[in-house]
Motif scaffolding. Structure first.
Motif, PDB file in Angstrom:
ATOM      1  N   LEU A  65      15.903 -17.465  20.958  1.00 47.21           N
ATOM      2  CA  LEU A  65      15.741 -16.342  21.882  1.00 47.21           C
ATOM      3  C   LEU A  65      16.552 -16.558  23.158  1.00 47.21           C
ATOM      4  CD1 LEU A  65      11.862 -15.801  21.583  1.00 47.21           C
ATOM      5  CD2 LEU A  65      13.653 -14.326  20.641  1.00 47.21           C
ATOM      6  N   GLN A  66      16.732 -17.839  23.522  1.00 50.72           N
ATOM      7  CA  GLN A  66      17.501 -18.196  24.720  1.00 50.72           C
ATOM      8  C   GLN A  66      16.972 -17.496  25.972  1.00 50.72           C
ATOM      9  OE1 GLN A  66      20.259 -20.494  25.143  1.00 50.72           O
ATOM     10  NE2 GLN A  66      19.342 -21.155  23.182  1.00 50.72           N
ATOM     11  N   LEU A  67      15.630 -17.492  26.072  1.00 53.69           N
ATOM     12  CA  LEU A  67      15.026 -16.932  27.283  1.00 53.69           C
ATOM     13  C   LEU A  67      15.121 -17.968  28.407  1.00 53.69           C
ATOM     14  CD1 LEU A  67      11.786 -15.345  25.752  1.00 53.69           C
ATOM     15  CD2 LEU A  67      13.890 -14.176  26.400  1.00 53.69           C
ATOM     16  N   PRO A  68      15.775 -17.668  29.514  1.00 53.72           N
ATOM     17  CA  PRO A  68      15.955 -18.646  30.598  1.00 53.72           C
ATOM     18  C   PRO A  68      14.600 -19.139  31.123  1.00 53.72           C
ATOM     19  CG  PRO A  68      17.384 -16.734  30.926  1.00 53.72           C
ATOM     20  CD  PRO A  68      16.437 -16.370  29.824  1.00 53.72           C
ATOM     21  N   HIS A  69      14.540 -20.469  31.357  1.00 56.58           N
ATOM     22  CA  HIS A  69      13.307 -21.070  31.856  1.00 56.58           C
ATOM     23  C   HIS A  69      13.707 -22.234  32.766  1.00 56.58           C
ATOM     24  CE1 HIS A  69       9.459 -22.653  32.432  1.00 56.58           C
ATOM     25  NE2 HIS A  69       9.051 -22.881  31.177  1.00 56.58           N
ATOM     26  N   ALA A  70      13.723 -21.977  34.079  1.00 55.91           N
ATOM     27  CA  ALA A  70      14.169 -22.989  35.046  1.00 55.91           C
ATOM     28  C   ALA A  70      13.213 -24.168  35.116  1.00 55.91           C
ATOM     29  CB  ALA A  70      14.312 -22.353  36.429  1.00 55.91           C
ATOM     30  N   GLY A  71      11.966 -23.964  34.725  1.00 55.84           N
ATOM     31  CA  GLY A  71      10.986 -25.042  34.813  1.00 55.84           C
ATOM     32  C   GLY A  71      10.942 -25.910  33.577  1.00 55.84           C
ATOM     33  N   SER A  72      11.860 -25.720  32.635  1.00 57.29           N
ATOM     34  CA  SER A  72      11.875 -26.513  31.411  1.00 57.29           C
ATOM     35  C   SER A  72      13.106 -27.410  31.381  1.00 57.29           C
ATOM     36  CB  SER A  72      11.901 -25.582  30.194  1.00 57.29           C
ATOM     37  OG  SER A  72      12.170 -26.300  29.011  1.00 57.29           O
ATOM     38  N   PRO A  73      12.958 -28.634  30.883  1.00 54.32           N
ATOM     39  CA  PRO A  73      14.131 -29.513  30.774  1.00 54.32           C
ATOM     40  C   PRO A  73      15.162 -28.974  29.769  1.00 54.32           C
ATOM     41  CG  PRO A  73      12.227 -30.489  29.684  1.00 54.32           C
ATOM     42  CD  PRO A  73      11.735 -29.311  30.445  1.00 54.32           C
ATOM     43  N   PHE A  74      14.743 -27.997  28.925  1.00 60.15           N
ATOM     44  CA  PHE A  74      15.681 -27.411  27.947  1.00 60.15           C
ATOM     45  C   PHE A  74      16.385 -26.177  28.505  1.00 60.15           C
ATOM     46  CE2 PHE A  74      12.063 -29.308  25.635  1.00 60.15           C
ATOM     47  CZ  PHE A  74      12.719 -30.331  24.974  1.00 60.15           C
ATOM     48  N   SER A  75      15.996 -25.767  29.727  1.00 56.08           N
ATOM     49  CA  SER A  75      16.590 -24.623  30.434  1.00 56.08           C
ATOM     50  C   SER A  75      16.295 -23.274  29.768  1.00 56.08           C
ATOM     51  CB  SER A  75      18.110 -24.795  30.582  1.00 56.08           C
ATOM     52  OG  SER A  75      18.403 -25.985  31.276  1.00 56.08           O
ATOM     53  N   HIS A  76      15.591 -23.265  28.696  1.00 51.13           N
ATOM     54  CA  HIS A  76      15.208 -21.994  28.062  1.00 51.13           C
ATOM     55  C   HIS A  76      13.841 -22.195  27.392  1.00 51.13           C
ATOM     56  CE1 HIS A  76      17.458 -24.165  24.894  1.00 51.13           C
ATOM     57  NE2 HIS A  76      16.507 -23.696  24.105  1.00 51.13           N
ATOM     58  N   VAL A  77      13.245 -21.100  26.993  1.00 43.79           N
ATOM     59  CA  VAL A  77      11.906 -21.154  26.392  1.00 43.79           C
ATOM     60  C   VAL A  77      11.987 -21.800  25.015  1.00 43.79           C
ATOM     61  CG1 VAL A  77       9.991 -19.776  25.483  1.00 43.79           C
ATOM     62  CG2 VAL A  77      11.060 -19.141  27.667  1.00 43.79           C
ATOM     63  N   THR A  78      11.086 -22.772  24.791  1.00 38.77           N
ATOM     64  CA  THR A  78      10.986 -23.438  23.485  1.00 38.77           C
ATOM     65  C   THR A  78       9.535 -23.481  23.057  1.00 38.77           C
ATOM     66  OG1 THR A  78      10.766 -25.610  24.538  1.00 38.77           O
ATOM     67  CG2 THR A  78      13.004 -24.898  23.927  1.00 38.77           C
ATOM     68  N   ALA A  79       9.303 -23.956  21.840  1.00 36.50           N
ATOM     69  CA  ALA A  79       7.939 -24.071  21.319  1.00 36.50           C
ATOM     70  C   ALA A  79       7.798 -25.355  20.536  1.00 36.50           C
ATOM     71  CB  ALA A  79       7.596 -22.876  20.437  1.00 36.50           C
ATOM     72  N   SER A  80       6.637 -25.944  20.625  1.00 35.84           N
ATOM     73  CA  SER A  80       6.294 -27.104  19.809  1.00 35.84           C
ATOM     74  C   SER A  80       5.387 -26.610  18.681  1.00 35.84           C
ATOM     75  CB  SER A  80       5.563 -28.162  20.624  1.00 35.84           C
ATOM     76  OG  SER A  80       6.384 -28.620  21.688  1.00 35.84           O
ATOM     77  N   VAL A  81       5.506 -27.245  17.490  1.00 37.76           N
ATOM     78  CA  VAL A  81       4.776 -26.770  16.321  1.00 37.76           C
ATOM     79  C   VAL A  81       4.080 -27.946  15.643  1.00 37.76           C
ATOM     80  CG1 VAL A  81       4.887 -25.511  14.135  1.00 37.76           C
ATOM     81  CG2 VAL A  81       6.493 -24.958  15.976  1.00 37.76           C
ATOM     82  N   GLY A  82       2.771 -27.760  15.414  1.00 37.52           N
ATOM     83  CA  GLY A  82       2.023 -28.742  14.640  1.00 37.52           C
ATOM     84  C   GLY A  82       1.735 -28.163  13.266  1.00 37.52           C
ATOM     85  N   VAL A  83       1.915 -28.994  12.238  1.00 35.77           N
ATOM     86  CA  VAL A  83       1.751 -28.521  10.860  1.00 35.77           C
ATOM     87  C   VAL A  83       0.685 -29.362  10.170  1.00 35.77           C
ATOM     88  CG1 VAL A  83       2.911 -27.965   8.697  1.00 35.77           C
ATOM     89  CG2 VAL A  83       4.205 -27.996  10.845  1.00 35.77           C
ATOM     90  N   VAL A  84      -0.203 -28.651   9.409  1.00 35.47           N
ATOM     91  CA  VAL A  84      -1.195 -29.357   8.626  1.00 35.47           C
ATOM     92  C   VAL A  84      -1.261 -28.711   7.249  1.00 35.47           C
ATOM     93  CG1 VAL A  84      -3.095 -27.906   9.464  1.00 35.47           C
ATOM     94  CG2 VAL A  84      -3.579 -30.162   8.544  1.00 35.47           C
ATOM     95  N   THR A  85      -1.454 -29.531   6.235  1.00 39.43           N
ATOM     96  CA  THR A  85      -1.550 -29.037   4.855  1.00 39.43           C
ATOM     97  C   THR A  85      -2.798 -29.602   4.212  1.00 39.43           C
ATOM     98  OG1 THR A  85       0.837 -28.866   4.616  1.00 39.43           O
ATOM     99  CG2 THR A  85      -0.444 -28.966   2.590  1.00 39.43           C
ATOM    100  N   CYS A  86      -3.540 -28.712   3.562  1.00 39.83           N
ATOM    101  CA  CYS A  86      -4.740 -29.103   2.825  1.00 39.83           C
ATOM    102  C   CYS A  86      -4.463 -28.948   1.340  1.00 39.83           C
ATOM    103  CB  CYS A  86      -5.922 -28.232   3.235  1.00 39.83           C
ATOM    104  SG  CYS A  86      -7.427 -28.551   2.271  1.00 39.83           S
ATOM    105  N   GLN A  87      -4.647 -30.027   0.589  1.00 45.70           N
ATOM    106  CA  GLN A  87      -4.466 -29.993  -0.859  1.00 45.70           C
ATOM    107  C   GLN A  87      -5.847 -30.126  -1.484  1.00 45.70           C
ATOM    108  OE1 GLN A  87      -1.387 -29.694  -2.700  1.00 45.70           O
ATOM    109  NE2 GLN A  87      -2.949 -29.202  -4.227  1.00 45.70           N
ATOM    110  N   PRO A  88      -6.469 -29.036  -1.922  1.00 48.61           N
ATOM    111  CA  PRO A  88      -7.848 -29.102  -2.430  1.00 48.61           C
ATOM    112  C   PRO A  88      -7.964 -30.053  -3.612  1.00 48.61           C
ATOM    113  CG  PRO A  88      -7.170 -26.829  -2.056  1.00 48.61           C
ATOM    114  CD  PRO A  88      -5.940 -27.671  -1.936  1.00 48.61           C
ATOM    115  N   GLY A  89      -9.138 -30.671  -3.719  1.00 51.12           N
ATOM    116  CA  GLY A  89      -9.380 -31.590  -4.817  1.00 51.12           C
ATOM    117  C   GLY A  89     -10.135 -32.796  -4.321  1.00 51.12           C
ATOM    118  N   PRO A  90     -10.731 -33.575  -5.219  1.00 49.38           N
ATOM    119  CA  PRO A  90     -11.469 -34.774  -4.785  1.00 49.38           C
ATOM    120  C   PRO A  90     -10.532 -35.781  -4.138  1.00 49.38           C
ATOM    121  CG  PRO A  90     -11.182 -34.731  -7.178  1.00 49.38           C
ATOM    122  CD  PRO A  90     -10.721 -33.416  -6.676  1.00 49.38           C
TER     123      PRO A  90
END
Length: 450
Positions: free
Chosen positions: A385-410
């Motif tokens: 998106l390259q949204l300017p963000h002066a308060g970020s060390p990346f100079s633009h808006v970023t996001a962090s993502v956490g991923v979890v996976t559930c594999q059903p079964g005993p």
């Protein structure tokens, strides 16, 4: 001797001729008396509807002599509105050159009072088959006729489409509302086959006859036709020994009600969407996420398929909000929401706003490897998106993502079930998100529930 025989033969012949003449005169007189003294008025009209014969009974019924009637039409002795009504009905009958019976009509007596007659007649044809007129009878039914005409008027002008069909599916009777549906008048609809006018109605009629013959009740139903909706009811008609000889049908126009129902349904659906939707971003809200995630977990356990969750958080959003203002902050969240929705490309993927600047994406039937690919695509979409963000060390808006996976079964030798519940998944996704932030933000961290 011969002369005597000739005398007697001559005398016998003279007697027979005289007797035959007298008998013939008596027969004509007797027939005339039968006609004139009959309780019914006997008449004949030509092709133009003018009386060519009237029995003497007309004088007792209408106060006019037969000579008064000759050359005039029945409509000359009716009130104007009644004459118009009966002329329309009789015109359809004469146009089809068919017999008729039970035509009830009002007539004016010579002294001005109303006489109600029931008219029946048969067509007369010449040697070439051309209609020459009608011959029939009129019967005085004034004692019950006015009530009959009132009921007939109620039937004819009822706003509900009413009709009666015989065993061959032909209209025996129809009111104005029913005839109007087919672009006809009531008289013109008589004898017409319902199946030819309305195929769906003819098919339903056949089913109703089968049910009626079996002694079953006829269910009502709704149907759409020619841009309108109708509520239809039918009742069997039986003869004196209980045989089904026809159906009485009623079609009520429920178009307005149907439109109201459709509008109400659409409004309820809109309210349901509002109840499921985040007002700011248009994504699903937390309430919907909880319900949907529970259903997807149950399905994953039932089908033994993997289920993955991505939790994304806008990096350094508080400084962005403080420096750019809340309106700009809202615009940023909407842009991030759109990027995440476009990144979750499968129809079954569920993208929702979890709260604040956090978002959750549910990936049904997606294993850990596939979920990692999607998570990285989501992270890249926000960065793009390259949204300017002066308060970020990346100079633009970023996001962090956490991923979890559930594999059903005993997961243990004892058959203990894997921790795959709504709280389990959300807690694990939040922990993975925390790990991504702890590792420097603008990245993906993964955790697997086994």
């Amino acid at each position: 001797m011969r002369a005597t025989h000739r005398f007697f033969r001559t005398a016998a012949m003279t007697f027979d001729a005289d007797t035959a003449s007298v008998f013939q005169e008596d027969s004509v007189a007797h027939l005339t008396a039968l006609i004139n003294d009959n309780s019914d008025w006997i008449w004949e009209v030509d092709a133009a509807g003018r009386y060519t014969y009237c029995s003497a009974r007309v004088t007792k019924l209408l106060g006019h002599t037969p000579d008064d009637m000759i050359g005039r039409t029945p409509f000359d002795f009716m009130p104007p509105a009644e004459a118009e009504r009966v002329a329309q009905v009789f015109g359809a009958i004469a146009g089809a050159a068919r017999p008729f019976a039970g035509l009830v009509n009002r007539n004016l007596h010579a002294d001005g009072h109303v006489v109600v007659l029931e008219t029946s007649g048969v067509p007369i044809f010449d040697a070439h088959g051309t209609l020459r007129g009608y011959r029939g009878i009129d019967r005085d039914i004034s004692a019950v006729g006015e009530r009959y005409l009132q009921l007939e008027s109620v039937y004819a002008t009822a706003p509900v489409a009413l009709g009666t069909v015989d065993r061959e599916g032909r209209f025996m009777l129809a009111n104005q509302a029913m005839a109007g549906l087919f672009g006809e008048d009531a008289a013109g609809l008589q004898g017409r086959a319902l199946a030819q006018l309305f195929t769906q109605g003819g098919q339903r009629m056949t089913q109703d006859f089968l049910l009626a013959e079996a002694g079953h009740p006829l269910p009502h139903h709704e149907f759409a036709w020619d841009g309108r909706w109708f509520f239809a009811e039918a009742r069997p008609l039986a003869d004196a020994v209980g045989r089904v000889i026809g159906l009485s049908v009623a079609w009520t126009d429920i178009t307005r009600r149907k439109h109201a129902e459709q509008q109400l349904t659409a409004a309820n659906q809109q309210l349901e969407r509002y109840a499921q939707q985040d007002y700011l971003t248009g994504l699903y809200n937390r309430r919907y996420l909880d319900d949907r995630l529970a259903r997807e977990i149950a399905r994953a356990l039932r089908n033994r398929q993997p289920l993955s969750l991505c939790m994304a958080d806008v990096d350094f959003f508080k400084p962005y909000n403080d420096t750019q203002g809340h309106i700009a902050g809202d615009e940023c969240l909407r842009a991030v929401a759109s990027a995440l929705a476009q990144g979750a490309v499968r129809p079954g993927d569920v993208v929702s706003r979890y709260g604040g600047e956090e978002f959750v994406v549910v990936l049904c039937g997606t294993d850990a490897e596939g979920a990692l690919v999607v998570a990285e695509r989501l992270r890249a979409a926000v960065a793009a998106l390259q949204l300017p963000h002066a308060g970020s060390p990346f100079s633009h808006v970023t996001a962090s993502v956490g991923v979890v996976t559930c594999q059903p079964g005993p997961r243990t030798a004892g058959g203990e079930a894997a921790p795959c519940t709504v709280p389990d998944l959300l807690r694990a996704a939040d922990q993975a998100l925390y790990a991504a932030k702890h590792q420097g933000r603008n990245r993906v961290a993964q955790q697997v529930l086994a």
